[in-house]
Design an enzyme around this catalytic site. Structure first.
Site, short mmCIF file in Angstrom:
data_model
loop_
_atom_site.label_atom_id
_atom_site.label_comp_id
_atom_site.label_asym_id
_atom_site.label_seq_id
_atom_site.Cartn_x
_atom_site.Cartn_y
_atom_site.Cartn_z
N TYR A 2 0.83 -1.20 0.00
CA TYR A 2 0.00 0.00 0.00
C TYR A 2 0.87 1.25 0.00
O TYR A 2 0.61 2.21 -0.72
CB TYR A 2 -0.93 0.01 1.21
CG TYR A 2 -1.92 1.15 1.16
CD1 TYR A 2 -3.14 0.99 0.50
CD2 TYR A 2 -1.62 2.39 1.72
CE1 TYR A 2 -4.04 2.04 0.41
CE2 TYR A 2 -2.51 3.44 1.63
CZ TYR A 2 -3.72 3.27 0.98
OH TYR A 2 -4.60 4.31 0.89
N PHE A 19 -7.27 20.58 -25.46
CA PHE A 19 -7.64 19.18 -25.44
C PHE A 19 -8.85 19.07 -24.52
O PHE A 19 -8.90 19.74 -23.49
CB PHE A 19 -6.49 18.26 -24.99
CG PHE A 19 -6.87 16.82 -25.13
CD1 PHE A 19 -6.89 16.22 -26.37
CD2 PHE A 19 -7.27 16.08 -24.03
CE1 PHE A 19 -7.31 14.90 -26.52
CE2 PHE A 19 -7.67 14.75 -24.17
CZ PHE A 19 -7.69 14.18 -25.42
N THR A 20 -9.79 18.21 -24.88
CA THR A 20 -11.08 18.14 -24.16
C THR A 20 -10.93 18.11 -22.63
O THR A 20 -11.44 18.97 -21.93
CB THR A 20 -11.87 16.91 -24.62
OG1 THR A 20 -11.00 15.78 -24.60
CG2 THR A 20 -12.43 17.10 -26.01
N ASP A 67 1.80 19.41 -21.66
CA ASP A 67 1.06 18.16 -21.77
C ASP A 67 2.00 17.29 -22.60
O ASP A 67 2.05 17.39 -23.82
CB ASP A 67 -0.29 18.37 -22.46
CG ASP A 67 -1.06 17.05 -22.58
OD1 ASP A 67 -0.43 15.97 -22.50
OD2 ASP A 67 -2.29 17.10 -22.78
N LYS A 95 -0.73 6.52 -24.00
CA LYS A 95 -0.26 6.82 -25.36
C LYS A 95 1.21 6.40 -25.49
O LYS A 95 1.49 5.22 -25.52
CB LYS A 95 -0.48 8.30 -25.67
CG LYS A 95 -1.73 8.93 -25.03
CD LYS A 95 -3.04 8.50 -25.64
CE LYS A 95 -4.27 8.93 -24.85
NZ LYS A 95 -4.51 10.33 -24.69
N ARG A 115 -14.73 13.29 -36.04
CA ARG A 115 -14.23 14.50 -35.37
C ARG A 115 -14.77 15.68 -36.15
O ARG A 115 -14.06 16.28 -36.95
CB ARG A 115 -12.70 14.52 -35.33
CG ARG A 115 -12.10 13.64 -34.27
CD ARG A 115 -12.17 14.30 -32.92
NE ARG A 115 -12.28 13.30 -31.85
CZ ARG A 115 -12.27 13.60 -30.56
NH1 ARG A 115 -12.18 14.83 -30.17
NH2 ARG A 115 -12.40 12.66 -29.66
N PHE A 168 -21.31 12.80 -28.91
CA PHE A 168 -20.74 11.87 -29.88
C PHE A 168 -20.61 10.45 -29.36
O PHE A 168 -20.65 9.50 -30.13
CB PHE A 168 -19.38 12.38 -30.38
CG PHE A 168 -18.38 12.67 -29.29
CD1 PHE A 168 -18.40 13.88 -28.63
CD2 PHE A 168 -17.44 11.72 -28.94
CE1 PHE A 168 -17.48 14.16 -27.62
CE2 PHE A 168 -16.52 11.98 -27.93
CZ PHE A 168 -16.55 13.21 -27.28
C1 LIG Z 1 -5.44 11.24 -24.04
C2 LIG Z 1 -4.95 12.59 -23.77
C3 LIG Z 1 -5.21 13.23 -22.55
C4 LIG Z 1 -6.11 12.65 -21.48
O1 LIG Z 1 -5.58 11.50 -20.93
P1 LIG Z 1 -6.49 10.31 -20.35
O2 LIG Z 1 -5.48 9.29 -19.95
O3 LIG Z 1 -7.42 9.86 -21.43
O4 LIG Z 1 -7.22 10.86 -19.17
C5 LIG Z 1 -4.67 14.49 -22.38
N1 LIG Z 1 -3.93 15.08 -23.31
C6 LIG Z 1 -3.66 14.49 -24.47
C7 LIG Z 1 -2.82 15.19 -25.49
C8 LIG Z 1 -4.16 13.23 -24.76
O5 LIG Z 1 -3.91 12.67 -25.94
#
Ligand SMILES: *Cc1c(COP(=O)(O)O)cnc(C)c1O
Length: 462
Positions: free
Chosen positions: A75, A127-128, A218, A261, A386, A453
């Site tokens: 833990y 980014f969303t 990011d 990613k 998209r 979507f």
């Molecule tokens: C996928 C992604 C995110 C969000 O990450 P999650 O692991 O899906 O929460 C943020 N920024 C970029 C550029 C991404 O491609």
């Protein structure tokens, strides 16, 4: 002339396989109708080649799978956590690590510790989830990406760059003390996987530091960005990917990363920082929202596989060359057949220009959604819309947003598909393109109020 050689053949061989099934044309027609013509609602068992997303869909190596067995599930103070800290420090160069369940967990913590309501956060395209968390913390996002990022047919080697003039204008308007940090994304996802240059990273960092503004990357796709710098920017041809990646990070004060990613795992993420005091504040929040500071939202075995994935992605330059090379291979085949796509081809997928392809349909008939459904029906390749459907409605007027880019994204998972799968995909896209005037338009039969979507349903207009 010697026969044409493939410079990027996969630097791995296959040890285990997962069977996939190809449905008949008739079965696919039923499947897409039952899914309301929305590729998000298809069952993966009905998909032949799944190019919906490259998030969490990577294949792990035998070394990573072995790591799952030796993960330490303590833990507190897990050995695997320390392996992860070492990997992030060695490869990205940040001394402080805050593990999270995935990228948005890191974005949440970062936004909460740095943003005060009323603050402004400039960034290179949104980014969303990143923008969502900045707004949740009371901030306002301002786009400072160069104009070329919004122009699909304009070739620019670094379409992700920040426009220093736009950034300076925001600072002049609101004052540096209202800007907690610049949110700087590498290989900009929403622009089609387009990179930023090292020169731009350096300039933005210097500009911000003279004014006491932090730079937070990011760095989710920083590896793919490093590859483009090596290929396109003067002076970097002889630098290893590993060295370029660590130079990218040197022009920042910290980073959020979705490990789903570049990092070659199926789940995980982290916030990495230089300042120990900021890290202390982040850890204090982590306990409430993610988990203890030595696991965040991950199991010990997940951290072990992640630590190994981070080292593996830069172990040789061959991995990323193959990864981006495979995307380019697919993009070149599609483009050479005359199908309009976003150029240059980005790091993680090929973006089809649905307004150019389906110009027999009015925009209200949801060209990109219709094209994605037609591509699935043709050969079982799953893509993602998209365009208008993803953009949603204007909250004031209630009308659809009609974004400048109406796209279908073919996203390539890492180390999962072979060149033959790319050939099949290209053949299918080209064949749909040749019969494009037969692609029927779509209309909503069910429209969710937010993030429509994912679950919307449609029917053909006839
Ligand atoms: C996928 C992604 C995110 C969000 O990450 P999650 O692991 O899906 O929460 C943020 N920024 C970029 C550029 C991404 O491609």
């Amino acid at each position: 002339m010697p026969a044409r050689r493939h410079s990027w053949a996969e630097p791995w061989k296959i040890k285990m396989v997962e069977p996939i099934r190809m449905l008949t044309q008739a079965e696919r027609s039923v499947a897409i109708r039952d899914a309301g013509y929305n590729t998000f609602l298809l069952r993966s068992d009905d998909v032949y080649i799944d190019l919906l997303t490259d998030s969490g869909t990577s294949a792990m190596s035998d070394h990573q799978w072995a790591g799952l067995m030796v993960g330490d599930e303590a833990y507190a103070g897990s050995r695997s956590f320390y392996h992860l800290c070492d990997a992030v420090a060695d490869v990205y160069g940040y001394p402080e690590l805050v593990p999270t369940h995935q990228g948005r967990g890191a974005e949440h913590i970062l936004s909460q510790i740095l943003i005060t309501p009323g603050d402004v956060v400039p960034g290179n395209m949104y980014f969303t989830t990143t923008k969502f968390h900045q707004e949740l913390a009371g901030g306002r996002f301002v786009d400072v990406i160069i104009d070329e990022a919004h122009q699909p047919h304009v070739a620019h080697p670094f379409k992700g760059n920040i426009d220093l003039g736009k950034l300076a204008a925001v600072v002049d308007e609101v004052g540096a003390d209202r800007i907690p940090y610049v949110s700087f994304e590498t290989n900009v996802n929403m622009a089609g996987g387009q990179p930023v240059s090292m020169a731009n990273l350096r300039e933005v960092y210097e500009f911000c530091h003279e004014r006491g503004i932090l730079v937070m990357l990011d760095a989710t796709r920083a590896l793919e960005n490093a590859y483009f710098i090596q290929q396109r920017e003067t002076g970097y041809r002889d630098h290893s990917i590993r060295r370029i990646l660590s130079e990218i990070c040197s022009y920042s004060d910290g980073a959020t990363v979705s490990s789903k990613k570049d990092n070659l795992v199926n789940i995980g993420g982290f916030l990495a920082l230089r300042d120990p005091e900021l890290a202390r504040r982040a850890r204090a929040m982590l306990v409430a929202f993610e988990g203890l500071h030595t696991y965040g939202g991950m199991a010990g075995r997940d951290m072990e596989a992640l630590a190994r994935g981070i080292r593996e992605m830069v172990d040789t330059d061959d991995h990323v060359r193959t990864r981006v090379g495979q995307v380019e291979y697919l993009g070149n085949q599609i483009r050479d057949a005359g199908v309009p796509i976003v150029e240059p081809v980005g790091g993680h997928g090929v973006f089809l220009d649905a307004s150019g392809i389906c110009d027999h349909l009015p925009p209200q008939q949801l060209r990109a959604q219709a094209l994605a459904a037609a591509i699935y029906e043709d050969a079982g390749v799953r893509a993602m819309e998209r365009g208008v459907v993803s953009a949603g409605r204007d909250p004031v007027t209630g009308d659809h947003h009609y974004p400048k880019l109406e796209l279908v994204r073919l996203t390539v998972p890492r180390r999962v598909y072979t060149q033959s799968h790319m050939d099949v995909t290209a053949e299918s896209v080209i064949s749909v393109y040749e019969r494009r005037t037969e692609v029927p338009g779509l209309r909503f039969t069910y429209e969710p109020e937010s993030l429509r979507f994912f679950q919307a349903r449609f029917e053909p207009v006839n």
